[in-house]
Design a protein around this motif. Structure first.
Motif, mmCIF file in Angstrom:
data_model
loop_
_atom_site.group_PDB
_atom_site.id
_atom_site.type_symbol
_atom_site.label_atom_id
_atom_site.label_comp_id
_atom_site.label_asym_id
_atom_site.label_seq_id
_atom_site.Cartn_x
_atom_site.Cartn_y
_atom_site.Cartn_z
ATOM 1 N N VAL A 81 75.528 73.704 -15.653
ATOM 2 C CA VAL A 81 75.348 72.319 -15.273
ATOM 3 C C VAL A 81 76.135 71.446 -16.244
ATOM 4 C CG1 VAL A 81 73.698 70.431 -14.992
ATOM 5 C CG2 VAL A 81 73.090 72.730 -14.255
ATOM 6 N N GLY A 82 77.089 70.698 -15.708
ATOM 7 C CA GLY A 82 77.942 69.869 -16.555
ATOM 8 C C GLY A 82 77.275 68.555 -16.911
ATOM 9 N N PRO A 83 77.969 67.752 -17.688
ATOM 10 C CA PRO A 83 77.402 66.461 -18.090
ATOM 11 C C PRO A 83 77.365 65.484 -16.920
ATOM 12 C CG PRO A 83 79.652 66.662 -18.862
ATOM 13 C CD PRO A 83 79.285 67.984 -18.257
ATOM 14 N N LEU A 84 76.475 64.511 -16.995
ATOM 15 C CA LEU A 84 76.404 63.442 -16.017
ATOM 16 C C LEU A 84 77.581 62.503 -16.250
ATOM 17 C CD1 LEU A 84 74.849 61.761 -13.868
ATOM 18 C CD2 LEU A 84 73.651 60.678 -15.768
ATOM 19 N N LEU A 85 78.314 62.212 -15.196
ATOM 20 C CA LEU A 85 79.481 61.342 -15.297
ATOM 21 C C LEU A 85 79.110 59.958 -14.796
ATOM 22 C CD1 LEU A 85 81.988 63.891 -13.756
ATOM 23 C CD2 LEU A 85 81.402 63.574 -16.158
ATOM 24 N N TRP A 86 79.657 58.923 -15.423
ATOM 25 C CA TRP A 86 79.276 57.550 -15.116
ATOM 26 C C TRP A 86 80.471 56.636 -15.313
ATOM 27 C CZ3 TRP A 86 74.973 56.013 -12.863
ATOM 28 C CH2 TRP A 86 74.598 54.677 -12.935
ATOM 29 N N LEU A 137 84.664 55.117 -18.589
ATOM 30 C CA LEU A 137 84.125 56.365 -18.049
ATOM 31 C C LEU A 137 83.390 57.084 -19.164
ATOM 32 C CD1 LEU A 137 87.273 57.270 -16.039
ATOM 33 C CD2 LEU A 137 85.071 56.657 -15.071
ATOM 34 N N GLU A 138 82.131 57.407 -18.894
ATOM 35 C CA GLU A 138 81.289 58.024 -19.906
ATOM 36 C C GLU A 138 80.667 59.296 -19.356
ATOM 37 O OE1 GLU A 138 79.135 54.627 -22.300
ATOM 38 O OE2 GLU A 138 79.122 54.155 -20.153
ATOM 39 N N SER A 139 80.283 60.171 -20.266
ATOM 40 C CA SER A 139 79.550 61.376 -19.884
ATOM 41 C C SER A 139 78.265 61.425 -20.700
ATOM 42 C CB SER A 139 80.386 62.629 -20.110
ATOM 43 O OG SER A 139 80.661 62.797 -21.481
ATOM 44 N N TYR A 140 77.204 61.908 -20.057
ATOM 45 C CA TYR A 140 75.910 62.052 -20.715
ATOM 46 C C TYR A 140 75.724 63.526 -20.999
ATOM 47 C CZ TYR A 140 70.961 61.262 -21.721
ATOM 48 O OH TYR A 140 69.741 61.168 -22.335
ATOM 49 N N TYR A 184 78.877 59.688 -24.220
ATOM 50 C CA TYR A 184 80.189 59.725 -24.862
ATOM 51 C C TYR A 184 81.170 58.931 -24.001
ATOM 52 C CZ TYR A 184 78.497 63.638 -27.673
ATOM 53 O OH TYR A 184 77.790 64.431 -28.533
ATOM 54 N N VAL A 185 81.930 58.038 -24.627
ATOM 55 C CA VAL A 185 82.986 57.319 -23.910
ATOM 56 C C VAL A 185 84.174 58.276 -23.819
ATOM 57 C CG1 VAL A 185 84.562 55.354 -23.914
ATOM 58 C CG2 VAL A 185 82.197 55.060 -24.685
ATOM 59 N N GLU A 186 84.535 58.636 -22.593
ATOM 60 C CA GLU A 186 85.625 59.585 -22.363
ATOM 61 C C GLU A 186 86.950 58.879 -22.108
ATOM 62 O OE1 GLU A 186 85.167 62.768 -22.706
ATOM 63 O OE2 GLU A 186 82.984 62.926 -22.629
ATOM 64 N N TYR A 187 86.884 57.683 -21.526
ATOM 65 C CA TYR A 187 88.104 56.962 -21.163
ATOM 66 C C TYR A 187 87.744 55.486 -21.053
ATOM 67 C CZ TYR A 187 92.235 55.624 -18.432
ATOM 68 O OH TYR A 187 93.392 55.042 -17.984
ATOM 69 N N GLN A 188 88.658 54.643 -21.498
ATOM 70 C CA GLN A 188 88.447 53.199 -21.389
ATOM 71 C C GLN A 188 89.800 52.526 -21.215
ATOM 72 O OE1 GLN A 188 85.558 51.367 -23.989
ATOM 73 N NE2 GLN A 188 86.986 49.711 -24.444
ATOM 74 N N ALA A 189 89.879 51.595 -20.288
ATOM 75 C CA ALA A 189 91.123 50.852 -20.059
ATOM 76 C C ALA A 189 90.783 49.434 -19.628
ATOM 77 C CB ALA A 189 91.960 51.537 -18.980
ATOM 78 N N LYS A 190 91.607 48.497 -20.082
ATOM 79 C CA LYS A 190 91.419 47.096 -19.722
ATOM 80 C C LYS A 190 92.535 46.688 -18.759
ATOM 81 C CE LYS A 190 90.949 42.440 -21.566
ATOM 82 N NZ LYS A 190 90.948 41.618 -22.778
ATOM 83 N N PHE A 191 92.146 45.995 -17.697
ATOM 84 C CA PHE A 191 93.096 45.515 -16.697
ATOM 85 C C PHE A 191 92.997 44.000 -16.630
ATOM 86 C CE2 PHE A 191 92.140 49.828 -15.646
ATOM 87 C CZ PHE A 191 93.349 50.358 -15.238
#
Length: 184
Positions: A65-70, A140-143, A160-167
């Motif tokens: 079971v992988g992490p929860l993605l959000w 994008l975060e994972s639990y 955990y913050v996996e990815y972040q981008a500002k537009f």
């Protein structure tokens, strides 16, 4: 009196059927018992399991079971007001599962250009929903849920913050109002 007889006949059918179904769920789903390959029993139980869901197994603490993605979006308007929202709609469980699958596509994709395009399309959707928005930060975060052994040893679940981008809107970029330090 006749109605009571019909209820008894109904109970005599439903109770054994429920017991058989429960037995199959326990044997197939929980205990992961596999019948001999290719036999009539394996095919019959396979069809029944697929139709009824009896063959489904959900092992919450299993290693697979992988992490929860959000995915969250921080929307900032010209006045500086900040709003945070998620992709999930809450309209139905099925719609939210579809959204989770779309978020999962990000993790499955290895090409950074495709990942960037996917995240940019999400940001565009948020800009369309919030016409007053000046910028959108996609996060994008994972639990990470530790195994039971790790939990007993003191490890706590965490995001955990996996990815972040500002537009930013192109109109602001053309006006030279771009913050290059936070725009990917």
């Amino acid at each position: 009196m006749e109605e009571t007889g019909n209820i008894e006949k109904h109970v005599l059918f439903v109770l054994p059927a429920a017991a058989i179904h429960l037995g199959l769920v326990i044997v197939l789903g929980v205990l992961h018992v596999r019948l001999p390959y290719g036999g009539w029993a394996e095919r019959a139980v396979g069809y029944y399991g697929a139709l009824s869901g009896a063959s489904s197994a959900y092992s919450f603490f299993a290693p697979t079971v992988g992490p929860l993605l959000w995915a969250t979006f921080e929307v900032r308007d010209r006045a500086g007001a900040l709003t945070t929202e998620a992709l999930e709609t809450g309209a139905s469980r099925e719609a939210d599962l579809r959204v989770k699958n779309i978020i999962g596509m990000f993790w499955d994709e290895q090409d950074h250009a495709v990942r960037r395009s996917l995240v940019a399309s999400w940001a565009a959707k948020v800009f369309a929903k919030h016409p007053e928005a000046d910028s959108v930060v996609v996060r994008l975060e994972s639990y990470d849920l530790p195994s039971m052994a790790e939990y007993r040893a003191g490890k706590q679940p965490r995001w955990y913050v996996e990815y972040q981008a500002k537009f930013n809107l192109k109109a602001r970029l053309a006006a030279g109002e771009n913050d290059r330090a936070t725009t990917p």
